[in-house]
Design an enzyme around this catalytic site. Sequence first.
Site, PDB file in Angstrom:
ATOM      1  N   ALA A   1       0.174  -2.029  16.891  1.00  0.00           N
ATOM      2  CA  ALA A   1      -1.082  -1.358  16.256  1.00  0.00           C
ATOM      3  C   ALA A   1      -1.186  -1.918  15.265  1.00  0.00           C
ATOM      4  O   ALA A   1      -1.502  -0.812  14.156  1.00  0.00           O
ATOM      5  CB  ALA A   1      -1.472  -0.267  16.850  1.00  0.00           C
TER       6      ALA A   1
ATOM      7  N   GLY B   1      -1.590  -2.087   6.030  1.00  0.00           N
ATOM      8  CA  GLY B   1      -0.184  -1.687   5.610  1.00  0.00           C
ATOM      9  C   GLY B   1       1.000  -2.387   6.032  1.00  0.00           C
ATOM     10  O   GLY B   1       1.778  -2.891   5.482  1.00  0.00           O
ATOM     11  N   HIS B   2       1.038  -2.672   7.507  1.00  0.00           N
ATOM     12  CA  HIS B   2       2.209  -3.270   8.071  1.00  0.00           C
ATOM     13  C   HIS B   2       1.884  -4.737   7.351  1.00  0.00           C
ATOM     14  O   HIS B   2       2.952  -5.401   7.108  1.00  0.00           O
ATOM     15  CB  HIS B   2       1.838  -3.713   9.699  1.00  0.00           C
ATOM     16  CG  HIS B   2       1.945  -2.283  10.423  1.00  0.00           C
ATOM     17  ND1 HIS B   2       0.744  -1.882  11.104  1.00  0.00           N
ATOM     18  CD2 HIS B   2       2.890  -1.517  10.792  1.00  0.00           C
ATOM     19  CE1 HIS B   2       1.397  -0.479  11.778  1.00  0.00           C
ATOM     20  NE2 HIS B   2       2.361  -0.586  11.195  1.00  0.00           N
TER      21      HIS B   2
ATOM     22  N   GLN C   1      12.370   8.037  19.152  1.00  0.00           N
ATOM     23  CA  GLN C   1      11.839   8.856  18.134  1.00  0.00           C
ATOM     24  C   GLN C   1      10.531   9.733  18.450  1.00  0.00           C
ATOM     25  O   GLN C   1       9.898  10.507  17.518  1.00  0.00           O
ATOM     26  CB  GLN C   1      11.497   7.857  17.159  1.00  0.00           C
ATOM     27  CG  GLN C   1      10.414   6.934  17.205  1.00  0.00           C
ATOM     28  CD  GLN C   1      10.145   5.875  16.098  1.00  0.00           C
ATOM     29  OE1 GLN C   1      11.190   5.029  16.224  1.00  0.00           O
ATOM     30  NE2 GLN C   1       9.371   5.992  14.968  1.00  0.00           N
TER      31      GLN C   1
ATOM     32  N   GLY D   1       7.800   0.790   4.473  1.00  0.00           N
ATOM     33  CA  GLY D   1       6.545   1.345   3.687  1.00  0.00           C
ATOM     34  C   GLY D   1       6.931   2.744   3.251  1.00  0.00           C
ATOM     35  O   GLY D   1       7.492   3.490   4.064  1.00  0.00           O
TER      36      GLY D   1
ATOM     37  N   GLN E   1      11.502   8.631   5.853  1.00  0.00           N
ATOM     38  CA  GLN E   1      12.130   7.692   6.836  1.00  0.00           C
ATOM     39  C   GLN E   1      12.949   6.539   6.026  1.00  0.00           C
ATOM     40  O   GLN E   1      13.914   6.128   6.185  1.00  0.00           O
ATOM     41  CB  GLN E   1      11.117   7.018   7.615  1.00  0.00           C
ATOM     42  CG  GLN E   1      11.352   5.466   8.420  1.00  0.00           C
ATOM     43  CD  GLN E   1      10.519   4.947   9.470  1.00  0.00           C
ATOM     44  OE1 GLN E   1      10.237   5.754  10.462  1.00  0.00           O
ATOM     45  NE2 GLN E   1       9.655   4.126   9.062  1.00  0.00           N
TER      46      GLN E   1
ATOM     47  N   VAL F   1      -0.563   1.383   1.631  1.00  0.00           N
ATOM     48  CA  VAL F   1      -1.887   0.802   1.564  1.00  0.00           C
ATOM     49  C   VAL F   1      -2.802   1.830   2.083  1.00  0.00           C
ATOM     50  O   VAL F   1      -2.671   2.300   3.178  1.00  0.00           O
ATOM     51  CB  VAL F   1      -1.874  -0.626   2.307  1.00  0.00           C
ATOM     52  CG1 VAL F   1      -3.281  -1.221   2.414  1.00  0.00           C
ATOM     53  CG2 VAL F   1      -0.713  -1.590   1.895  1.00  0.00           C
TER      54      VAL F   1
ATOM     55  N   SER G   1      -1.565   3.423  12.419  1.00  0.00           N
ATOM     56  CA  SER G   1      -1.936   3.067  13.501  1.00  0.00           C
ATOM     57  C   SER G   1      -2.838   4.346  14.272  1.00  0.00           C
ATOM     58  O   SER G   1      -3.880   4.044  15.127  1.00  0.00           O
ATOM     59  CB  SER G   1      -0.724   2.889  14.523  1.00  0.00           C
ATOM     60  OG  SER G   1      -0.109   1.684  13.778  1.00  0.00           O
TER      61      SER G   1
HETATM   62  P1  AMP Z   1       5.023   1.954  12.101  1.00  0.00           P
HETATM   63  O1  AMP Z   1       4.409   0.671  13.048  1.00  0.00           O
HETATM   64  O2  AMP Z   1       4.005   3.137  12.189  1.00  0.00           O
HETATM   65  O3  AMP Z   1       6.354   2.370  12.663  1.00  0.00           O
HETATM   66  O4  AMP Z   1       5.170   1.400  10.733  1.00  0.00           O
HETATM   67  C1  AMP Z   1       6.017   0.110  10.470  1.00  0.00           C
HETATM   68  C2  AMP Z   1       6.039  -0.168   9.137  1.00  0.00           C
HETATM   69  O5  AMP Z   1       4.878  -0.015   8.338  1.00  0.00           O
HETATM   70  C3  AMP Z   1       6.926   1.421   8.494  1.00  0.00           C
HETATM   71  O6  AMP Z   1       7.700   0.878   7.560  1.00  0.00           O
HETATM   72  C4  AMP Z   1       5.581   2.001   7.935  1.00  0.00           C
HETATM   73  O7  AMP Z   1       6.241   2.628   6.658  1.00  0.00           O
HETATM   74  C5  AMP Z   1       4.882   0.842   7.211  1.00  0.00           C
HETATM   75  N1  AMP Z   1       3.483   1.380   6.950  1.00  0.00           N
HETATM   76  C6  AMP Z   1       3.043   2.006   8.037  1.00  0.00           C
HETATM   77  N2  AMP Z   1       1.752   2.207   7.458  1.00  0.00           N
HETATM   78  C7  AMP Z   1       1.755   1.859   6.094  1.00  0.00           C
HETATM   79  C8  AMP Z   1       0.758   1.936   4.871  1.00  0.00           C
HETATM   80  N3  AMP Z   1      -0.343   2.484   4.988  1.00  0.00           N
HETATM   81  N4  AMP Z   1       1.271   1.300   3.769  1.00  0.00           N
HETATM   82  C9  AMP Z   1       2.346   0.681   3.799  1.00  0.00           C
HETATM   83  N5  AMP Z   1       3.380   0.773   4.752  1.00  0.00           N
HETATM   84  C10 AMP Z   1       3.108   1.262   6.006  1.00  0.00           C
END
Ligand code: AMP
Length: 281
Positions: free
Chosen positions: A33, A37-38, A62, A148, A154, A177, A187
Amino acid sequence: MGVIVDKVADLKKIIQNLKHEGKSIGFVPTMGALHKGHISLVERCVADNDITVVSIFVNPTQFNDKNDLKNYPRMPERDIPMLEAAGVDIVFMPTEQEIYPEPDTRVFDFGMLDKVMEGKFRPGHFNGVAQVVSKLFDIVAPHRAYFGQKDYQQLAIIRAMVRMLGYTIEIVGCPIVREPDGLAMSSRNLLLSPEHRKSAPLIHKTLAEARNKTHELSVKEMILWVVNQVNADPNLKVEYFELADANTLLPVESWDHPNGIIGCIAVWAGNIRLIDNMMFK
Ligand code: AMP
């Protein structure tokens, strides 16, 4: 053109060959999703490494809340073109069976790092994160991995895990972001009702204002101020706001604290839980 791989054995073989050719491998683990940011992590990874591997895996271990796992958005048909466009070489989309052929019973000891904040309100969450990230690190064996700062705690856990397990992977933390209105991209934002989406930017707005009030308010007063400010919107309910040592994540007593201070917040917007953070010092 990138490739999509769903088998651990296939990915290991591909990576082994690339390493023999002397390629540097960068890795971005995600749960899909995808949003900007990703993509910011992916772009940094593409810039730093010869080969970029992105995993999409919604890791059941998790999720301490079964409904959250069930409702978590899944949209691979939208994610894959985004990754292609960003120049990703390998998308790894394993099944649960591939990652957990047997139940993962490992228990990690992170001391106080996983007892506070997210760890306190989502028991078992970081143990699941460590399980899946260590497995992914073993499979991908990257030179660098990108995370991120949106998930600040985390990132601290991952750094601790790398030290604990002796990985020689460089962990790169990337800035948060945000949407144009300040809401940290997530997401889970897709799951917000229109009214909750409208209220959610108050979280970042409050943290940004708070940072300018450190000479007006004590640490204790600041915590109350932030909580009241966000809770003043009936669509939002603060679960916690803490001002913590930027490394140990333990609560600080005063602004004179010798190390950096991070403000971390978790807020319920209806039945969606949002997190954000800001450096205060
Ligand atoms: P997730 O899919 O939520 O597990 O996130 C995957 C990676 O993207 C993790 O390292 C998150 O910290 C990073 N991430 C998620 N949202 C953001 C954001 N808004 N800005 C920067 N990194 C992000």
